[in-house]
Write an enzyme that holds these catalytic residues in place. Structure first.
Site, short mmCIF file in Angstrom:
data_model
loop_
_atom_site.label_atom_id
_atom_site.label_comp_id
_atom_site.label_asym_id
_atom_site.label_seq_id
_atom_site.Cartn_x
_atom_site.Cartn_y
_atom_site.Cartn_z
N HIS A 167 -10.27 -5.45 -3.04
CA HIS A 167 -8.93 -5.68 -2.50
C HIS A 167 -9.01 -6.08 -1.04
O HIS A 167 -9.89 -5.62 -0.30
CB HIS A 167 -8.04 -4.44 -2.68
N ASP B 51 0.85 -1.20 0.00
CA ASP B 51 0.00 0.00 0.00
C ASP B 51 0.88 1.25 0.00
O ASP B 51 1.89 1.31 0.70
CB ASP B 51 -0.92 -0.01 1.23
N ILE B 52 0.48 2.23 -0.77
CA ILE B 52 1.28 3.46 -0.90
C ILE B 52 1.23 4.31 0.38
O ILE B 52 2.13 5.11 0.63
CB ILE B 52 0.79 4.26 -2.14
N GLY C 93 -15.69 2.57 4.01
CA GLY C 93 -14.46 3.33 3.82
C GLY C 93 -13.71 3.00 2.54
O GLY C 93 -12.52 3.29 2.41
N GLN C 94 -14.43 2.37 1.58
CA GLN C 94 -13.76 1.99 0.33
C GLN C 94 -13.48 3.23 -0.53
O GLN C 94 -14.35 4.09 -0.70
CB GLN C 94 -14.64 1.01 -0.45
N ASN D 100 -12.77 -3.31 2.81
CA ASN D 100 -13.68 -2.17 2.91
C ASN D 100 -14.67 -2.26 1.75
O ASN D 100 -14.27 -2.44 0.60
CB ASN D 100 -12.88 -0.87 2.84
N HIS E 274 -6.89 -5.93 2.42
CA HIS E 274 -5.75 -5.32 3.10
C HIS E 274 -5.15 -6.38 4.02
O HIS E 274 -5.87 -6.92 4.87
CB HIS E 274 -6.19 -4.15 3.97
P1 5GP Z 1 -9.72 1.28 0.35
O1 5GP Z 1 -9.80 2.58 1.09
O2 5GP Z 1 -10.44 1.36 -1.00
O3 5GP Z 1 -10.10 0.08 1.13
O4 5GP Z 1 -8.19 1.05 0.04
C1 5GP Z 1 -7.52 1.61 -1.02
C2 5GP Z 1 -6.06 1.58 -0.66
O5 5GP Z 1 -5.31 1.84 -1.84
C3 5GP Z 1 -5.65 2.63 0.37
O6 5GP Z 1 -5.11 2.00 1.51
C4 5GP Z 1 -4.63 3.47 -0.37
O7 5GP Z 1 -3.57 3.89 0.44
C5 5GP Z 1 -4.17 2.55 -1.49
N1 5GP Z 1 -3.72 3.23 -2.68
C6 5GP Z 1 -4.33 4.28 -3.30
N2 5GP Z 1 -3.64 4.64 -4.39
C7 5GP Z 1 -2.57 3.78 -4.47
C8 5GP Z 1 -1.49 3.65 -5.41
O8 5GP Z 1 -1.36 4.39 -6.38
N3 5GP Z 1 -0.60 2.67 -5.17
C9 5GP Z 1 -0.70 1.84 -4.09
N4 5GP Z 1 0.24 0.90 -3.95
N5 5GP Z 1 -1.71 1.93 -3.20
C10 5GP Z 1 -2.63 2.88 -3.39
#
Ligand code: 5GP
Length: 113
Positions: A99, A30-31, A92-93, A86, A101
C-alpha cells in the site's frame, strides 16, 4: 497466500471509506489518519510488500503512482503531499498487502520518525 485485511476491504467484507477504484487498484481513507488527508492506495493484486514485487508488476507499480496523483488532485492537495511505502519490520509495515500512504493537507516533517 494469506488473506489480509485489505483483501477483505477489496471484497467489501469489511467497510472502508473508498475514494477511488479501478480495475487494478483501490483507495480508501486510513482508519487512523496521520494527517488531515491520509489515503491508502493498494493494488487489487495481493503483493505482500514492495520487496516482493516482480518485473511483471512494473506497469502496476507505475499505475499506483498515477492513481496517487489523481487522488491528490481530487483531494485538492495543491500545496503538496507525501507518499510513503513501509516495507517490512524496520519500515514499520503492519499490513502485508502492498500500500502507498498518501498524506496531505498539512506540512510534513523531515526526516520521518
Ligand atoms: P502500514 O503500517 O502497514 O504501512 O500501514 C497500514 C495502515 O493501515 C495503517 O496506517 C493503519 O492505520 C491502516 N489500517 C489498519 N487497519 C485498517 C482498517 O481496518 N481500515 C482502514 N481503512 N485502515 C486500516
Amino acid at each position: 497466500m494469506s488473506d489480509t485485511l485489505f483483501e477483505k476491504i477489496i471484497r467489501r467484507e469489511i467497510p472502508a471509506d473508498i475514494v477511488y477504484e479501478d480495475d487494478l487498484s483501490l483507495a480508501f481513507r486510513d482508519i487512523t489518519p496521520q494527517a488531515p488527508v491520509h489515503i491508502l492506495v493498494i493494488p487489487k493484486k495481493p503483493i505482500p510488500m514492495l520487496e516482493k514485487a516482480e518485473a511483471e508488476d512494473q506497469g502496476l507499480l507505475g499505475h499506483l503512482l498515477l492513481v496517487v496523483q489523481k487522488i491528490a488532485a481530487q483531494e485538492k492537495l495543491a500545496k503538496g503531499f507525501r507518499v510513503v511505502i513501509n516495507n517490512g519490520e524496520h519500515g514499520g509495515q503492519t499490513v502485508f498487502h502492498l500500500h502507498l500512504h498518501l498524506l496531505g493537507d498539512r506540512p510534513m516533517d523531515w526526516p520521518p520518525g
